[in-house]
Design a protein around this motif. Sequence first.
Motif, short mmCIF file in Angstrom:
data_model
loop_
_atom_site.label_atom_id
_atom_site.label_comp_id
_atom_site.label_asym_id
_atom_site.label_seq_id
_atom_site.Cartn_x
_atom_site.Cartn_y
_atom_site.Cartn_z
N VAL A 159 0.85 -1.19 0.00
CA VAL A 159 0.00 0.00 0.00
C VAL A 159 0.88 1.25 0.00
O VAL A 159 1.77 1.39 0.86
N LEU A 160 0.64 2.13 -0.97
CA LEU A 160 1.23 3.48 -0.95
C LEU A 160 0.17 4.38 -0.34
O LEU A 160 -0.90 4.57 -0.92
N ILE A 161 0.46 4.90 0.83
CA ILE A 161 -0.55 5.64 1.59
C ILE A 161 -0.88 6.97 0.92
O ILE A 161 0.01 7.74 0.55
N VAL A 162 -2.19 7.22 0.76
CA VAL A 162 -2.69 8.50 0.24
C VAL A 162 -3.64 9.06 1.29
O VAL A 162 -4.75 8.52 1.47
N PRO A 163 -3.24 10.10 2.00
CA PRO A 163 -4.11 10.66 3.05
C PRO A 163 -5.45 11.11 2.49
O PRO A 163 -5.55 11.56 1.34
N THR A 212 10.66 2.50 2.62
CA THR A 212 10.06 3.63 1.91
C THR A 212 9.04 4.34 2.80
O THR A 212 8.12 3.68 3.30
N PRO A 213 9.17 5.65 2.99
CA PRO A 213 8.19 6.39 3.80
C PRO A 213 6.80 6.34 3.15
O PRO A 213 6.67 6.30 1.93
N ASN A 214 5.77 6.33 4.00
CA ASN A 214 4.38 6.35 3.55
C ASN A 214 4.04 5.18 2.62
O ASN A 214 3.24 5.31 1.70
N ALA A 215 4.70 4.05 2.89
CA ALA A 215 4.40 2.83 2.14
C ALA A 215 4.52 1.65 3.10
O ALA A 215 5.27 1.71 4.08
N THR A 216 3.80 0.61 2.83
CA THR A 216 3.85 -0.56 3.71
C THR A 216 3.72 -1.83 2.88
O THR A 216 3.00 -1.84 1.86
N MET A 245 -6.55 2.08 -6.95
CA MET A 245 -6.91 3.03 -5.90
C MET A 245 -7.98 2.41 -4.99
O MET A 245 -9.01 1.94 -5.46
N THR A 246 -7.71 2.39 -3.68
CA THR A 246 -8.68 1.89 -2.70
C THR A 246 -8.78 2.90 -1.57
O THR A 246 -8.08 3.92 -1.56
N LYS A 247 -9.61 2.60 -0.58
CA LYS A 247 -9.77 3.52 0.54
C LYS A 247 -8.49 3.61 1.38
O LYS A 247 -8.31 4.56 2.13
N ASN A 248 -7.61 2.61 1.25
CA ASN A 248 -6.36 2.63 2.01
C ASN A 248 -5.25 3.40 1.29
O ASN A 248 -4.26 3.77 1.90
N GLY A 249 -5.42 3.60 0.01
CA GLY A 249 -4.40 4.26 -0.78
C GLY A 249 -4.25 3.56 -2.11
O GLY A 249 -5.21 2.99 -2.64
#
Length: 312
Positions: A178-182, A217-221, A254-258
Amino acid sequence: MTTPLPVFRLLLAISAGLILTGLPSPSRAQNIVVMVNGDPITDFDIEQRSKLDQLTTQKTPSRQDVINELIDDKVKTKEGRKYGVDPGVSDLNQSYEGMAQRMRITPDQLTKSLESKGVRPETLKARMKAEMVWTSLVRGRFKEKLLVGERDVAQAVQAETGDKLQIEGTEYKMQPIVLIVPRGSSAAFLETRKKEAESYRARVGSCEEANSLFRSTPNATIRDSVTKTTAELPEALRKVLDDTPIGHLTAPEMTKNGIEMVVLCSRKPTMIDTPKKREVREKMYQEKYEKTQKAYLDELRKAAMIEYRNHR
C-alpha cells in the motif's frame, strides 16, 4: 486402540488384595488354552481380555472371539519383530499416558480405574502394542497400495453429490503493498503517487527486492505474505495474477487505504481440497486399509502354528 476407555470413579476404596480376589486361582491362571507359534495364551489372558473388551464395547464378548483376538495379537507382534517393529516399554508408556490425557485423567488414575474393574494395565498395554505394531506394518509395507488418487476422490464426490469438482488448481503466494494516500489529498498528489507506483513496478523483480524497498520507503507498507488457491480467489483477480510475472507487481489500484498493488512471490499447481473431499478421501483410505490388513492377517494366520489345548 481406537475406542477410548470410559472414566470410572471408584465409589468404594478397594484395596489391591480385594481386587485380586476376583482373579483366577494361580493354577487356573496358568492353564494354557492355545499355543501360537510357541507362545502361550492362558485362561488368565482370556479373562483379562474379556473384561477389557467389555469395558471398551459395553458388550460381553464370546470366549472364542476373545481367543481369536489374542491369536491375532500374537501373530501381529511376531510379524512385527520379523521386520524390526517392536515398541519398547517407553513407547508403550507414552501411548498409555497419551490415552490418559485424552480422557483428562492421569496415568495413575487410569490404572486405578482399570484395576477397579479387575483389569491389569499390562492387559491394555499388550493390546495397544499389537495395534501399534500392526498399524506401522500395514502402512509401511503397503504404502503404495494404500494411496488414494485425487482423481478417484473427485469422481467419488461427484458420484455421491452430483457436484463436478475442479481437481487441479493454482496456489498463489503474494504480499500486498500500500502506498498511503491521506484522505482529502489533491488530484495532483494522487497523480504523483500513481507515477511512483509505476516506477516501483519497473524496479521490482522479486519478493526480496519488494520487501527491501517498501520496508524502508516512507508512507508505504508491505504486508506479510498470504497464500491463496484458485478456489479462494475471484476470477478477475486470478486472471491478473496469472498475467503477472513471478516477483513483479500487479497494476496499481486506488482503494480507501491508498494505492494498492500485490507482489507475486510464487505461482504453482496444487490440488484443490474441500471438506467433502477430505471426508471421502479418508473413507476411501479406510476401506483400502481394512481390505489390505484383513488379507495380510488372513495370510499370516494360515502360516501360523496354532495349537488348542484344554479348549472348552
